[in-house]
Design a protein around this motif. Structure first.
Motif, PDB file in Angstrom:
ATOM      1  N   PRO A   1       0.827  -1.210   0.000  1.00  0.00           N
ATOM      2  CA  PRO A   1       0.000   0.000   0.000  1.00  0.00           C
ATOM      3  C   PRO A   1       0.862   1.262   0.000  1.00  0.00           C
ATOM      4  O   PRO A   1       2.056   1.229   0.304  1.00  0.00           O
ATOM      5  N   GLY A   2       0.231   2.364  -0.329  1.00  0.00           N
ATOM      6  CA  GLY A   2       0.823   3.673  -0.090  1.00  0.00           C
ATOM      7  C   GLY A   2       0.154   4.277   1.136  1.00  0.00           C
ATOM      8  O   GLY A   2      -1.060   4.155   1.301  1.00  0.00           O
ATOM      9  N   LEU A   3       0.938   4.896   1.999  1.00  0.00           N
ATOM     10  CA  LEU A   3       0.387   5.498   3.214  1.00  0.00           C
ATOM     11  C   LEU A   3       0.601   7.003   3.192  1.00  0.00           C
ATOM     12  O   LEU A   3       1.637   7.490   2.757  1.00  0.00           O
ATOM     13  N   GLN A   4      -0.391   7.727   3.667  1.00  0.00           N
ATOM     14  CA  GLN A   4      -0.295   9.180   3.802  1.00  0.00           C
ATOM     15  C   GLN A   4      -0.593   9.553   5.244  1.00  0.00           C
ATOM     16  O   GLN A   4      -1.537   9.034   5.846  1.00  0.00           O
TER      17      GLN A   4
ATOM     18  N   GLU B   1      -9.859  -5.581  -9.363  1.00  0.00           N
ATOM     19  CA  GLU B   1      -8.810  -6.398  -8.748  1.00  0.00           C
ATOM     20  C   GLU B   1      -7.655  -5.526  -8.259  1.00  0.00           C
ATOM     21  O   GLU B   1      -7.215  -4.615  -8.957  1.00  0.00           O
ATOM     22  N   PHE B   2      -7.161  -5.849  -7.069  1.00  0.00           N
ATOM     23  CA  PHE B   2      -5.986  -5.158  -6.564  1.00  0.00           C
ATOM     24  C   PHE B   2      -4.744  -5.600  -7.334  1.00  0.00           C
ATOM     25  O   PHE B   2      -4.637  -6.755  -7.761  1.00  0.00           O
ATOM     26  N   ILE B   3      -3.815  -4.659  -7.497  1.00  0.00           N
ATOM     27  CA  ILE B   3      -2.565  -4.930  -8.188  1.00  0.00           C
ATOM     28  C   ILE B   3      -1.424  -4.252  -7.423  1.00  0.00           C
ATOM     29  O   ILE B   3      -1.660  -3.439  -6.532  1.00  0.00           O
ATOM     30  N   GLU B   4      -0.191  -4.597  -7.792  1.00  0.00           N
ATOM     31  CA  GLU B   4       0.960  -3.883  -7.244  1.00  0.00           C
ATOM     32  C   GLU B   4       0.983  -2.482  -7.856  1.00  0.00           C
ATOM     33  O   GLU B   4       0.743  -2.308  -9.050  1.00  0.00           O
ATOM     34  N   CYS B   5       1.251  -1.482  -7.039  1.00  0.00           N
ATOM     35  CA  CYS B   5       1.203  -0.096  -7.512  1.00  0.00           C
ATOM     36  C   CYS B   5       2.329   0.195  -8.505  1.00  0.00           C
ATOM     37  O   CYS B   5       3.509  -0.022  -8.187  1.00  0.00           O
ATOM     38  N   PRO B   6       1.985   0.694  -9.699  1.00  0.00           N
ATOM     39  CA  PRO B   6       3.027   1.141 -10.628  1.00  0.00           C
ATOM     40  C   PRO B   6       3.834   2.310 -10.065  1.00  0.00           C
ATOM     41  O   PRO B   6       5.014   2.463 -10.349  1.00  0.00           O
ATOM     42  N   VAL B   7       3.187   3.130  -9.287  1.00  0.00           N
ATOM     43  CA  VAL B   7       3.852   4.257  -8.620  1.00  0.00           C
ATOM     44  C   VAL B   7       3.075   4.531  -7.337  1.00  0.00           C
ATOM     45  O   VAL B   7       1.848   4.457  -7.309  1.00  0.00           O
ATOM     46  N   LEU B   8       3.809   4.806  -6.258  1.00  0.00           N
ATOM     47  CA  LEU B   8       3.164   5.112  -4.985  1.00  0.00           C
ATOM     48  C   LEU B   8       2.973   6.618  -4.865  1.00  0.00           C
ATOM     49  O   LEU B   8       3.740   7.401  -5.440  1.00  0.00           O
ATOM     50  N   PRO B   9       1.951   7.054  -4.142  1.00  0.00           N
ATOM     51  CA  PRO B   9       1.696   8.494  -4.023  1.00  0.00           C
ATOM     52  C   PRO B   9       2.844   9.201  -3.318  1.00  0.00           C
ATOM     53  O   PRO B   9       3.559   8.619  -2.504  1.00  0.00           O
ATOM     54  N   ARG B  10       2.998  10.474  -3.652  1.00  0.00           N
ATOM     55  CA  ARG B  10       4.036  11.273  -3.002  1.00  0.00           C
ATOM     56  C   ARG B  10       3.672  11.497  -1.536  1.00  0.00           C
ATOM     57  O   ARG B  10       2.525  11.455  -1.151  1.00  0.00           O
ATOM     58  N   GLY B  11       4.697  11.781  -0.743  1.00  0.00           N
ATOM     59  CA  GLY B  11       4.464  12.005   0.674  1.00  0.00           C
ATOM     60  C   GLY B  11       5.019  10.870   1.491  1.00  0.00           C
ATOM     61  O   GLY B  11       4.885   9.701   1.114  1.00  0.00           O
ATOM     62  N   ARG B  12       5.651  11.225   2.581  1.00  0.00           N
ATOM     63  CA  ARG B  12       6.276  10.205   3.407  1.00  0.00           C
ATOM     64  C   ARG B  12       5.744  10.274   4.826  1.00  0.00           C
ATOM     65  O   ARG B  12       5.388  11.331   5.329  1.00  0.00           O
ATOM     66  N   CYS B  13       5.691   9.129   5.458  1.00  0.00           N
ATOM     67  CA  CYS B  13       5.322   9.054   6.871  1.00  0.00           C
ATOM     68  C   CYS B  13       6.581   8.758   7.681  1.00  0.00           C
ATOM     69  O   CYS B  13       7.510   8.113   7.175  1.00  0.00           O
ATOM     70  N   PRO B  14       6.611   9.186   8.941  1.00  0.00           N
ATOM     71  CA  PRO B  14       7.758   8.860   9.788  1.00  0.00           C
ATOM     72  C   PRO B  14       7.753   7.380  10.165  1.00  0.00           C
ATOM     73  O   PRO B  14       6.798   6.657   9.893  1.00  0.00           O
ATOM     74  N   SER B  15       8.814   6.949  10.792  1.00  0.00           N
ATOM     75  CA  SER B  15       8.943   5.527  11.145  1.00  0.00           C
ATOM     76  C   SER B  15       7.943   5.106  12.211  1.00  0.00           C
ATOM     77  O   SER B  15       7.610   3.921  12.338  1.00  0.00           O
ATOM     78  N   LYS B  16       7.442   6.061  13.009  1.00  0.00           N
ATOM     79  CA  LYS B  16       6.402   5.795  14.010  1.00  0.00           C
ATOM     80  C   LYS B  16       5.252   6.750  13.769  1.00  0.00           C
ATOM     81  O   LYS B  16       5.453   7.950  13.573  1.00  0.00           O
ATOM     82  N   LEU B  17       4.040   6.227  13.778  1.00  0.00           N
ATOM     83  CA  LEU B  17       2.893   7.095  13.574  1.00  0.00           C
ATOM     84  C   LEU B  17       1.735   6.659  14.459  1.00  0.00           C
ATOM     85  O   LEU B  17       1.625   5.493  14.855  1.00  0.00           O
ATOM     86  N   GLN B  18       0.889   7.616  14.746  1.00  0.00           N
ATOM     87  CA  GLN B  18      -0.240   7.385  15.647  1.00  0.00           C
ATOM     88  C   GLN B  18      -1.457   6.890  14.876  1.00  0.00           C
ATOM     89  O   GLN B  18      -1.749   7.366  13.782  1.00  0.00           O
ATOM     90  N   PHE B  19      -2.158   5.941  15.479  1.00  0.00           N
ATOM     91  CA  PHE B  19      -3.436   5.485  14.940  1.00  0.00           C
ATOM     92  C   PHE B  19      -4.513   6.060  15.867  1.00  0.00           C
ATOM     93  O   PHE B  19      -4.775   5.539  16.957  1.00  0.00           O
ATOM     94  N   ALA B  20      -5.110   7.166  15.450  1.00  0.00           N
ATOM     95  CA  ALA B  20      -5.959   7.975  16.327  1.00  0.00           C
ATOM     96  C   ALA B  20      -7.266   7.284  16.669  1.00  0.00           C
ATOM     97  O   ALA B  20      -7.828   6.531  15.876  1.00  0.00           O
ATOM     98  N   LYS B  21      -7.771   7.587  17.834  1.00  0.00           N
ATOM     99  CA  LYS B  21      -9.105   7.138  18.227  1.00  0.00           C
ATOM    100  C   LYS B  21     -10.152   7.875  17.400  1.00  0.00           C
ATOM    101  O   LYS B  21      -9.923   8.965  16.902  1.00  0.00           O
TER     102      LYS B  21
END
Length: 226
Positions: A178-181, A205-225
């Protein structure tokens, strides 16, 4: 044919090529879902739809045609306007799985109209309005992302989780990367905000992404309530 005639012909050929590509040719779709807790936990806030607070689950943002170079077509057919009568049989699923969080509170038709006219009209070569929304709902159910994450011990509890663990859980669950934002809450915590899954041009059908969206997440991120 004179020079002027050739110039006009070339211009018309270019226009025809451009219109054809913008309206029909694309390489894949992004299925984009967003976490409501992250959407609401920002300075812009949110409003629940008139049907009430949505479930604590990922909501659909849209199904977006894309090109392999990272660009995308949009607003391909101004004559193909959103017609709410075409999705009457899908409304319960739309309200549950594709809720609006924009203010002021509303039913969601403005959100769905925007998604159809900006993105859906660029997929009309493979599906009409009803199929566009129906297929998107099916893809969201097929992915079942919240269940995939909670099965891996990743819960929307305001905790912080490894980016690699989230990515791996989703890849193991659906078979593709997946791509994550991420976004930031008022305390500047990076939160899991949107997940991008790539879909073939049939929209099924799901496929492998030819290109992932721009934008990066840090190595740790919060999963908000929510």
């Amino acid at each position: 044919m004179g020079v002027k005639g050739w110039a006009i012909l070339k211009f018309l050929m270019f226009q025809s090529l451009f219109v054809s590509q913008s309206q029909e040719d694309f390489d894949f779709f992004y299925l984009v879902v967003q976490w409501p807790g992250a959407y609401c936990d920002t300075k812009r806030s949110c409003c629940y739809p008139t049907s009430g607070k949505p479930d604590a689950d990922f909501g659909i943002h849209g199904l977006w045609p894309n090109y392999k170079d990272g660009s995308y077509p949009s607003n391909c057919d101004p004559d193909s306007q959103f017609d709410r009568s075409q999705i009457e049989d899908l409304l319960s699923g739309m309200k549950k799985n594709w809720p609006t969080l924009s203010c002021p509170s509303n039913e969601g038709f403005n959100f769905w109209e925007h998604e159809w006219e900006k993105h859906g009209t660029c997929s009309e070569s493979v599906m009409d309005q009803h199929d566009y929304f129906k297929n998107t709902l099916k893809l969201k159910d097929k992915a079942n992302l919240l269940q995939i994450l909670t099965n891996s011990g990743i819960n929307p509890d305001d905790g912080f989780y490894d980016l690699n663990k989230i990515t791996k859980a989703i890849k193991d669950g659906i078979g593709f990367t997946p791509g994550l934002q991420c976004n930031k809450d008022p305390e500047r915590n990076s939160q899991l905000y949107q997940i991008y899954l790539c879909v073939d041009t049939s929209g099924s059908e799901f496929i492998e992404c030819p290109v992932l969206p721009r934008g990066r997440c840090p190595s740790k991120l919060q999963f908000a309530k929510f």
